[in-house]
Motif scaffolding. Structure first.
Motif, short mmCIF file in Angstrom:
data_model
loop_
_atom_site.label_atom_id
_atom_site.label_comp_id
_atom_site.label_asym_id
_atom_site.label_seq_id
_atom_site.Cartn_x
_atom_site.Cartn_y
_atom_site.Cartn_z
N VAL A 64 0.79 -1.19 0.08
CA VAL A 64 0.04 0.05 -0.04
C VAL A 64 0.64 1.37 -0.11
CG1 VAL A 64 -2.02 1.22 1.29
CG2 VAL A 64 -1.97 -1.34 1.07
N THR A 101 -10.69 -4.86 -2.58
CA THR A 101 -10.52 -4.51 -1.47
C THR A 101 -11.30 -3.33 -0.86
OG1 THR A 101 -8.65 -3.09 -0.18
CG2 THR A 101 -8.77 -2.65 -2.50
N ASP A 102 -11.47 -3.26 0.51
CA ASP A 102 -12.08 -1.95 1.05
C ASP A 102 -11.45 -0.74 0.95
OD1 ASP A 102 -9.88 -3.02 2.62
OD2 ASP A 102 -10.71 -1.98 4.61
N TYR A 103 -10.16 -0.77 0.53
CA TYR A 103 -9.33 0.62 0.21
C TYR A 103 -10.02 1.32 -0.99
CZ TYR A 103 -6.05 -0.24 4.02
OH TYR A 103 -5.34 -0.22 5.35
N SER A 149 -11.18 -7.42 3.18
CA SER A 149 -10.38 -6.32 3.93
C SER A 149 -9.49 -6.75 4.98
CB SER A 149 -11.60 -5.31 4.44
OG SER A 149 -12.49 -6.03 5.46
N TRP A 150 -8.51 -6.29 5.25
CA TRP A 150 -7.37 -6.34 6.42
C TRP A 150 -7.29 -8.01 6.53
CZ3 TRP A 150 -9.02 -3.17 11.32
CH2 TRP A 150 -9.17 -1.86 11.04
N LEU A 151 -6.81 -8.56 5.37
CA LEU A 151 -6.35 -10.02 5.37
C LEU A 151 -5.44 -10.28 6.14
CD1 LEU A 151 -8.27 -11.74 3.60
CD2 LEU A 151 -6.44 -11.46 1.69
N MET A 163 2.52 -7.42 14.24
CA MET A 163 2.55 -7.39 15.49
C MET A 163 3.30 -8.54 16.36
SD MET A 163 0.86 -4.66 16.11
CE MET A 163 1.35 -3.72 14.78
N LEU A 166 6.74 -7.42 16.40
CA LEU A 166 7.11 -6.33 17.40
C LEU A 166 6.58 -6.84 18.86
CD1 LEU A 166 5.01 -3.57 15.61
CD2 LEU A 166 7.58 -4.06 15.41
N ARG A 174 2.31 0.98 19.55
CA ARG A 174 1.49 1.98 19.54
C ARG A 174 0.72 1.79 18.07
NH1 ARG A 174 2.77 7.16 21.06
NH2 ARG A 174 3.20 7.90 18.82
N VAL A 175 -0.73 1.76 18.14
CA VAL A 175 -1.66 1.47 16.88
C VAL A 175 -2.48 2.44 16.90
CG1 VAL A 175 -2.71 -0.32 16.04
CG2 VAL A 175 -0.88 -0.86 17.32
N GLN A 179 -8.93 4.28 12.77
CA GLN A 179 -9.22 3.57 11.50
C GLN A 179 -9.91 2.17 11.78
OE1 GLN A 179 -5.70 2.99 9.10
NE2 GLN A 179 -4.86 5.13 9.96
N TYR A 252 0.74 8.63 13.41
CA TYR A 252 1.37 7.52 12.93
C TYR A 252 1.29 7.65 11.22
CZ TYR A 252 3.28 2.82 11.98
OH TYR A 252 4.01 1.61 11.65
C1 TDO Z 1 2.92 -1.68 12.04
C2 TDO Z 1 1.81 -0.36 12.51
C3 TDO Z 1 0.92 -0.15 11.70
N1 TDO Z 1 -0.09 0.81 12.36
C4 TDO Z 1 -1.10 1.35 11.41
C5 TDO Z 1 -0.66 1.84 10.01
C6 TDO Z 1 -2.02 1.78 9.17
O1 TDO Z 1 -2.79 2.75 9.26
C7 TDO Z 1 -2.61 0.25 10.06
C8 TDO Z 1 -2.54 -0.96 9.01
O2 TDO Z 1 -1.09 -1.03 8.82
P1 TDO Z 1 -0.61 -1.77 7.46
O3 TDO Z 1 0.35 -1.03 6.74
O4 TDO Z 1 0.04 -3.26 8.29
O5 TDO Z 1 -1.81 -2.56 6.76
P2 TDO Z 1 -2.11 -2.18 5.34
O6 TDO Z 1 -1.01 -2.34 4.32
O7 TDO Z 1 -2.54 -0.74 5.33
O8 TDO Z 1 -3.28 -3.23 5.17
C9 TDO Z 1 -4.16 -3.02 3.96
O9 TDO Z 1 -3.53 -3.98 2.95
C10 TDO Z 1 -4.23 -3.95 1.59
C11 TDO Z 1 -3.57 -4.75 0.58
C12 TDO Z 1 -5.54 -4.00 1.69
O10 TDO Z 1 -6.25 -4.31 0.68
C13 TDO Z 1 -6.41 -3.27 3.09
O11 TDO Z 1 -7.62 -3.98 3.43
C14 TDO Z 1 -5.70 -3.59 4.25
O12 TDO Z 1 -5.39 -5.12 4.88
O13 TDO Z 1 -1.85 0.21 11.02
C15 TDO Z 1 0.19 1.52 13.44
O14 TDO Z 1 -0.51 2.45 13.99
N2 TDO Z 1 1.22 1.08 14.28
C16 TDO Z 1 2.15 -0.02 13.79
O15 TDO Z 1 3.10 -0.37 14.79
#
Ligand code: TDO
Ligand code: NDP
Length: 301
Positions: A64, A101-103, A149-151, A163, A166, A174-175, A179, A252
């Motif tokens: 992404v 995707t949901d995106y 979504s969020w696979l 996760m 980490l 911190r997350v 969203q 973030y």
């Molecule tokens: C690693 C990490 C991420 N985040 C946040 C960043 C982001 O907003 C959210 C998700 O992070 P990621 O970058 O891992 O996920 P992301 O790559 O955005 O996941 C997406 O992938 C694509 C392929 C899809 O189609 C979506 O449905 C969705 O699954 O979490 C934190 O807040 N703290 C952290 O330590």
């Protein structure tokens, strides 16, 4: 009955292969090495070699943030490649399930997005997937787009695996908690796609247009992370993490903008195929245990 799977080497592709036997389907699993879906010649060769009854396209450019500066690569696969697959399926009269995707949503909604809700992607990845959907549906009346979504699954990379990693590196994680969406276990999605395809091939039911399939209940990334870390602490030994903290999106910053809200209404797939949303906690148990085993950090019984 045999299906042709594109994107066989990916997280979803591997789960589809592992589960097709349960649905009584044979599979020809084709990975990136054998076929670049953005090459019509390579696709034509595969469609010529393989005799099948239906096609699932799980191939995509899924990085992404990287997509923001790699627009051409994401466009080639998610937009052009998706369209080529649909054109060839149409030529051969083969039903197609294409994963999206949901995106594709802008994330300003407050109610679950219906399958026919307007899209408004905010990222390059989301835009190329949305354009890909249009190409697929425009090229082939026998195509269905299945948005998820969020696979997360055993064969990541994915957020769950990040996760778990980490948890062994940091005391605090911190997350973002602003969203909200629906985590989906790739095992559940693989079963949903295979069930759709089986029903499409063996009954009168037609898969056409857009469907939504994701896990339940809805969650923020923070809540998802908290559930994952809870499971890591319960099943694992030697992890460092003490706490997961909720933060805002502004705290973030990322190159790509993600939707603030991307919960999807999955009623169409249930109504037409009897396929119900799975509880993602079930997948967390399986995938966390798998990850801990890989790291040799699973508690002995
Ligand atoms: C690693 C990490 C991420 N985040 C946040 C960043 C982001 O907003 C959210 C998700 O992070 P990621 O970058 O891992 O996920 P992301 O790559 O955005 O996941 C997406 O992938 C694509 C392929 C899809 O189609 C979506 O449905 C969705 O699954 O979490 C934190 O807040 N703290 C952290 O330590
Ligand atoms: N991951 C997620 O959180 C979500 C994913 N989706 C969608 O689900 C589907 C499956 O995603 P997932 O399994 O997680 O993704 P992965 O990135 O794990 O798998 C995608 C696969 O596609 C392959 N691929 C990339 N480019 C091409 C190409 N030009 N020709 C052929 N194959 C190619 C990749 O191979 P290589 O690694 O060699 O490039 C990889 O094996 C995708 O459509 C994705 O957009 C939807 C919502 C959430």
């Amino acid at each position: 009955m045999k299906i042709l799977l594109l994107g066989a080497g990916g997280q979803l592709g591997k789960d589809i292969q592992a589960r097709c036997g349960h649905h009584g389907l044979d599979i020809e699993a084709v990975g990136h090495g054998r076929c670049d879906i953005a090459s019509k010649e390579q696709l034509r060769a595969v469609f010529g070699e393989v005799s099948c009854h239906g096609v699932i396209n799980a191939a995509a450019y899924t990085k992404v943030d990287q997509a923001e500066r790699d627009v051409d690569a994401a466009t080639r696969v998610n937009q052009d490649g998706a369209g080529f697959v649909a054109e060839l399926c149409c030529e051969k009269g083969l039903p197609l399930l294409h994963v999206s995707t949901d995106y594709v949503f802008d994330g300003t909604g407050a109610e679950p997005y219906a399958h026919d809700a307007l899209v408004g992607p905010r990222s390059v990845y989301g835009k190329t997937k949305a354009e890909g959907e249009k190409k697929v549906l425009g090229a082939h009346p026998g195509a269905a787009v299945v948005r998820t979504s969020w696979l997360f699954g055993e064969h990541g990379p994915n957020f769950l695996k990040t996760m778990v990693r980490l948890a062994f590196e940091r005391e605090e994680i911190r997350v973002v908690s602003d969203q909200v969406g629906c985590p989906t276990w790739s095992g559940h999605l693989a079963d949903a796609l295979l069930s759709m395809m089986k029903q499409r091939l063996t009954s009168e039911v037609v898969a056409q247009g857009v469907y939504h399939y994701c896990g339940a209940p809805q969650s923020s990334w923070y809540e998802f992370a908290d559930a994952i870390i809870g499971e890591v602490k319960r099943l694992g030994v030697g992890c460092k993490v003490r706490a997961v903290h909720p933060i805002t999106t502004e705290e973030y910053p990322t190159p790509a903008e993600r939707p603030r809200y991307s919960v999807m209404d999955c009623s169409r797939i249930e109504r037409e195929f009897g396929i119900r949303q799975g509880d993602w906690h079930e997948g967390v148990d399986v995938v966390v245990a798998h990850q801990l085993r890989e790291l040799k950090a699973l508690k002995q019984p």
